[in-house]
Write an enzyme that holds these catalytic residues in place. Structure first.
Site, PDB file in Angstrom:
ATOM      1  N   HIS A   1       0.846  -1.197   0.000  1.00  0.00           N
ATOM      2  CA  HIS A   1       0.000   0.000   0.000  1.00  0.00           C
ATOM      3  C   HIS A   1       0.884   1.250   0.000  1.00  0.00           C
ATOM      4  CE1 HIS A   1       1.033  -0.469   4.246  1.00  0.00           C
ATOM      5  NE2 HIS A   1       0.867   0.849   4.336  1.00  0.00           N
TER       6      HIS A   1
ATOM      7  N   HIS B   1       5.466   6.522  -1.652  1.00  0.00           N
ATOM      8  CA  HIS B   1       6.210   5.289  -1.910  1.00  0.00           C
ATOM      9  C   HIS B   1       5.400   4.082  -1.430  1.00  0.00           C
ATOM     10  CE1 HIS B   1       7.053   6.095   2.309  1.00  0.00           C
ATOM     11  NE2 HIS B   1       7.283   4.777   2.442  1.00  0.00           N
TER      12      HIS B   1
END
EC number: 3.1.4.58
Length: 178
Positions: A45, A121
């Site tokens: 995620h 990220h």
């Protein structure tokens, strides 16, 4: 939400890839042969905003904040690999994040947090020897919504549970000649 009167989990807003995108991210992570503990595909995620331990009232406020979001869906391109040495993680991220991603993260961030600190990220490995930032073949991720996620504390630490999902507004259809 985090239980009132009890120590609940930590809450954060996140983008969660659909199954096909998660499979692509996982395959790309494997191909990079980074030393470390790879993140399981179902746990991949992108954290947008971390809020920590929240009581029931704080959790309800986060839900109200999420319900007010009006950001269009967008395409995210994961096209670089890098790492955070102090945290010992390796990640995939966008070289040029779309403005909608920064807008979404800013709207969901805790009050007073500098949104410039947001580095989008997806962590692909922990306890890793972080690689130097480098370009990789682009990996597209169609972003159509976001989640409020609870990360369990205590014995189940790190177990994720979606506490809500909010779709982003559809992108308008462009018609030729209009």
């Amino acid at each position: 939400m985090a239980g009132s009167g009890s120590r609940g989990g930590r809450l954060f807003f996140a983008l969660w890839p659909d199954a096909a995108t998660a499979t692509d991210i996982d395959a790309r992570a494997a191909s990079l042969a980074i030393r470390g503990r790879r993140i399981a595909r179902h746990r991949l995620h992108m954290t947008l905003a971390y809020h920590g331990l929240c009581d029931a009232a704080q959790a309800r406020a986060l839900v109200r904040r999420a319900e007010a979001i009006r950001v269009p869906a967008f395409a995210l391109m994961l096209d670089r690999c890098g790492g955070f040495e102090r945290a010992g993680v390796a990640w995939l991220g966008p070289a040029s994040p779309p403005s909608a991603l920064h807008e979404l993260a800013s709207l969901l961030a805790p009050e007073g947090l500098d949104s410039a600190a947001f580095i989008p990220h997806v962590t692909i490995a922990r306890r890793a020897e972080p690689p130097a930032r480098t370009a990789i073949a682009p990996l597209p991720w169609p972003v159509t919504g976001f989640h409020l996620v609870e990360s369990a504390a205590g014995a189940r630490s790190g177990a994720y549970r979606s506490r809500g999902y909010w779709p982003l507004t559809p992108r308008p259809i462009k018609r030729a000649g209009v």
